[in-house]
Motif scaffolding. Structure first.
Motif, PDB file in Angstrom:
ATOM      1  N   ALA A 111       0.838  -1.203   0.000  1.00 29.79           N
ATOM      2  CA  ALA A 111       0.000   0.000   0.000  1.00 29.79           C
ATOM      3  C   ALA A 111       0.872   1.252   0.000  1.00 29.79           C
ATOM      4  O   ALA A 111       2.026   1.213   0.413  1.00 29.79           O
ATOM      5  N   ASP A 112       0.303   2.388  -0.445  1.00 25.73           N
ATOM      6  CA  ASP A 112       1.066   3.634  -0.431  1.00 25.73           C
ATOM      7  C   ASP A 112       1.148   4.170   0.995  1.00 25.73           C
ATOM      8  O   ASP A 112       2.115   4.831   1.375  1.00 25.73           O
ATOM      9  N   ALA A 113       0.105   3.876   1.781  1.00 24.42           N
ATOM     10  CA  ALA A 113       0.070   4.387   3.149  1.00 24.42           C
ATOM     11  C   ALA A 113      -0.562   3.366   4.080  1.00 24.42           C
ATOM     12  O   ALA A 113      -1.421   2.584   3.667  1.00 24.42           O
ATOM     13  N   GLY A 114      -0.119   3.358   5.322  1.00 26.64           N
ATOM     14  CA  GLY A 114      -0.668   2.442   6.317  1.00 26.64           C
ATOM     15  C   GLY A 114       0.152   2.554   7.582  1.00 26.64           C
ATOM     16  O   GLY A 114       1.016   3.425   7.687  1.00 26.64           O
ATOM     17  N   SER A 115      -0.130   1.678   8.545  1.00 27.12           N
ATOM     18  CA  SER A 115       0.652   1.769   9.774  1.00 27.12           C
ATOM     19  C   SER A 115       0.993   0.385  10.297  1.00 27.12           C
ATOM     20  O   SER A 115       0.358  -0.613   9.943  1.00 27.12           O
ATOM     21  N   LEU A 149       5.523   1.408  19.475  1.00 28.90           N
ATOM     22  CA  LEU A 149       5.227   2.538  18.582  1.00 28.90           C
ATOM     23  C   LEU A 149       4.274   2.102  17.487  1.00 28.90           C
ATOM     24  O   LEU A 149       4.439   1.006  16.920  1.00 28.90           O
ATOM     25  N   GLU A 150       3.285   2.947  17.199  1.00 30.96           N
ATOM     26  CA  GLU A 150       2.493   2.739  15.979  1.00 30.96           C
ATOM     27  C   GLU A 150       3.095   3.678  14.933  1.00 30.96           C
ATOM     28  O   GLU A 150       3.037   4.906  15.087  1.00 30.96           O
ATOM     29  N   ILE A 151       3.709   3.099  13.918  1.00 35.10           N
ATOM     30  CA  ILE A 151       4.442   3.884  12.926  1.00 35.10           C
ATOM     31  C   ILE A 151       3.618   3.978  11.638  1.00 35.10           C
ATOM     32  O   ILE A 151       3.281   2.952  11.036  1.00 35.10           O
ATOM     33  N   SER A 152       3.262   5.208  11.268  1.00 30.87           N
ATOM     34  CA  SER A 152       2.514   5.418  10.024  1.00 30.87           C
ATOM     35  C   SER A 152       3.507   5.644   8.902  1.00 30.87           C
ATOM     36  O   SER A 152       4.426   6.454   9.040  1.00 30.87           O
ATOM     37  N   VAL A 153       3.292   4.924   7.811  1.00 28.54           N
ATOM     38  CA  VAL A 153       4.183   5.057   6.661  1.00 28.54           C
ATOM     39  C   VAL A 153       3.370   5.588   5.487  1.00 28.54           C
ATOM     40  O   VAL A 153       2.278   5.076   5.189  1.00 28.54           O
ATOM     41  N   ARG A 154       3.862   6.665   4.864  1.00 33.71           N
ATOM     42  CA  ARG A 154       3.197   7.219   3.680  1.00 33.71           C
ATOM     43  C   ARG A 154       4.289   7.526   2.669  1.00 33.71           C
ATOM     44  O   ARG A 154       5.228   8.277   2.980  1.00 33.71           O
ATOM     45  N   ALA A 155       4.166   6.933   1.488  1.00 30.21           N
ATOM     46  CA  ALA A 155       5.213   7.055   0.452  1.00 30.21           C
ATOM     47  C   ALA A 155       6.577   6.774   1.088  1.00 30.21           C
ATOM     48  O   ALA A 155       6.741   5.742   1.741  1.00 30.21           O
ATOM     49  N   ASP A 156       7.543   7.695   0.963  1.00 29.59           N
ATOM     50  CA  ASP A 156       8.881   7.441   1.512  1.00 29.59           C
ATOM     51  C   ASP A 156       9.112   8.137   2.845  1.00 29.59           C
ATOM     52  O   ASP A 156      10.245   8.517   3.174  1.00 29.59           O
ATOM     53  N   THR A 157       8.022   8.303   3.622  1.00 28.61           N
ATOM     54  CA  THR A 157       8.162   8.934   4.936  1.00 28.61           C
ATOM     55  C   THR A 157       7.463   8.090   5.996  1.00 28.61           C
ATOM     56  O   THR A 157       6.582   7.280   5.685  1.00 28.61           O
ATOM     57  N   ALA A 158       7.868   8.301   7.243  1.00 29.19           N
ATOM     58  CA  ALA A 158       7.229   7.587   8.362  1.00 29.19           C
ATOM     59  C   ALA A 158       7.108   8.533   9.543  1.00 29.19           C
ATOM     60  O   ALA A 158       7.885   9.489   9.665  1.00 29.19           O
ATOM     61  N   GLU A 159       6.136   8.228  10.419  1.00 25.88           N
ATOM     62  CA  GLU A 159       5.937   9.101  11.584  1.00 25.88           C
ATOM     63  C   GLU A 159       5.299   8.313  12.723  1.00 25.88           C
ATOM     64  O   GLU A 159       4.464   7.434  12.494  1.00 25.88           O
ATOM     65  N   ALA A 160       5.721   8.607  13.949  1.00 24.00           N
ATOM     66  CA  ALA A 160       5.123   7.985  15.133  1.00 24.00           C
ATOM     67  C   ALA A 160       5.052   9.020  16.239  1.00 24.00           C
ATOM     68  O   ALA A 160       5.836   9.984  16.253  1.00 24.00           O
ATOM     69  N   THR A 161       4.090   8.818  17.138  1.00 24.73           N
ATOM     70  CA  THR A 161       3.948   9.730  18.280  1.00 24.73           C
ATOM     71  C   THR A 161       4.117   8.926  19.557  1.00 24.73           C
ATOM     72  O   THR A 161       3.612   7.792  19.652  1.00 24.73           O
TER      73      THR A 161
END
Ligand code: CO8
Length: 203
Positions: A78-82, A95-107
């Motif tokens: 998928a292009d985006a998910g976590s 951590l719940e890590i969200s990935v979108r295209a070539d980036t990732a983010e977690a809080t």
């Protein structure tokens, strides 16, 4: 159950129970670290914890559960998910890590267990958080890889008790070398910056 090594291999109700136990254990660790109870109370608590440890150790796996190829493949497609990393390991930051295209983010919000300088986050924990988010992005968008180099710049102290955003961006692959950058922000301010070079491996 002990031959199952990946998070996607275990039944959902078992995963929920284990995740909940791991979170309760993290709360226990914090309570122990901060406890000012009498020595008698501490002794009683030690006995109760030791009994519980014995009970759980009887069915121990060789490794803590981690995301497996199937978990990663679903996100890769998928292009985006976590993806949730280390939910059942109380010794690690979940951590719940969200990935979108070539980036990732977690809080994540740090507590007193992870304190380094007074009132702020231990530098090793910052590096570990970055390694997890950068590494997960590489596994999802790239290939199996390990951290070859991780350079961390601590710009300002990372506060405890407020939501932190840990983000990552994948650079251009060069042979087996996968460059990734990342940062930790609090309240919109950049506290830590990282540059890493991951090296692709067979597995
Ligand atoms: C929650 C999920 C999180 C998941 C991610 C977590 C990531 C981690 O924390 S991994 C743990 C920490 N890292 C490690 O333990 C790695 C230990 N090191 C190793 O295994 C090896 O040294 C390894 C694989 C990096 C390189 O060894 P090897 O496979 O023999 O490769 P080698 O032939 O030396 O180098 C391959 C290429 O990478 C480059 N390279 C290798 N190591 C490095 C490095 N440290 N820095 C920069 N470049 C490097 C080489 O220059 C070479 O480039 P080129 O192909 O252009 O000549």
């Amino acid at each position: 159950m002990t031959d199952r090594t990946h998070l996607g291999d275990v039944p959902p109700d078992w995963l929920a129970a284990s995740t909940s136990l791991a979170q309760a254990t993290r709360e226990l660790v914090e309570a122990v670290a901060l406890s000012d109870a009498d020595a008698t109370v501490l002794d009683e608590a030690r006995s109760e914890v030791a009994a519980l440890t014995e009970r759980l150790r009887a069915t121990a796996r060789p490794h803590a559960l981690r995301p497996g190829p199937a978990d990663l493949a679903a996100l890769r497609a998928a292009d985006a998910g976590s993806i949730v990393v280390r939910p059942t390991n109380p010794g690690a930051v979940p951590l719940e890590i969200s990935v979108r295209a070539d980036t990732a983010e977690a809080t994540w919000t740090a507590g007193p267990v992870h304190e380094g300088p007074p009132g702020s986050l231990h530098g090793g924990t910052s590096a570990s958080l970055l390694d997890s988010v950068l590494g997960t992005l590489v596994q999802v968008r790239g290939t199996p890889a390990v951290t070859g180099t991780l350079t961390v710049r601590y710009r300002r102290r990372v506060p405890l008790g407020v939501p932190l955003t840990v983000s990552a961006a994948l650079g251009e692959r060069d042979g087996r070398r996968l460059p990734v950058t990342g940062r930790i922000e609090a309240g919109g301010e950049v506290c830590v910056e990282a540059e890493a070079l991951f090296v692709a491996v067979e597995r």
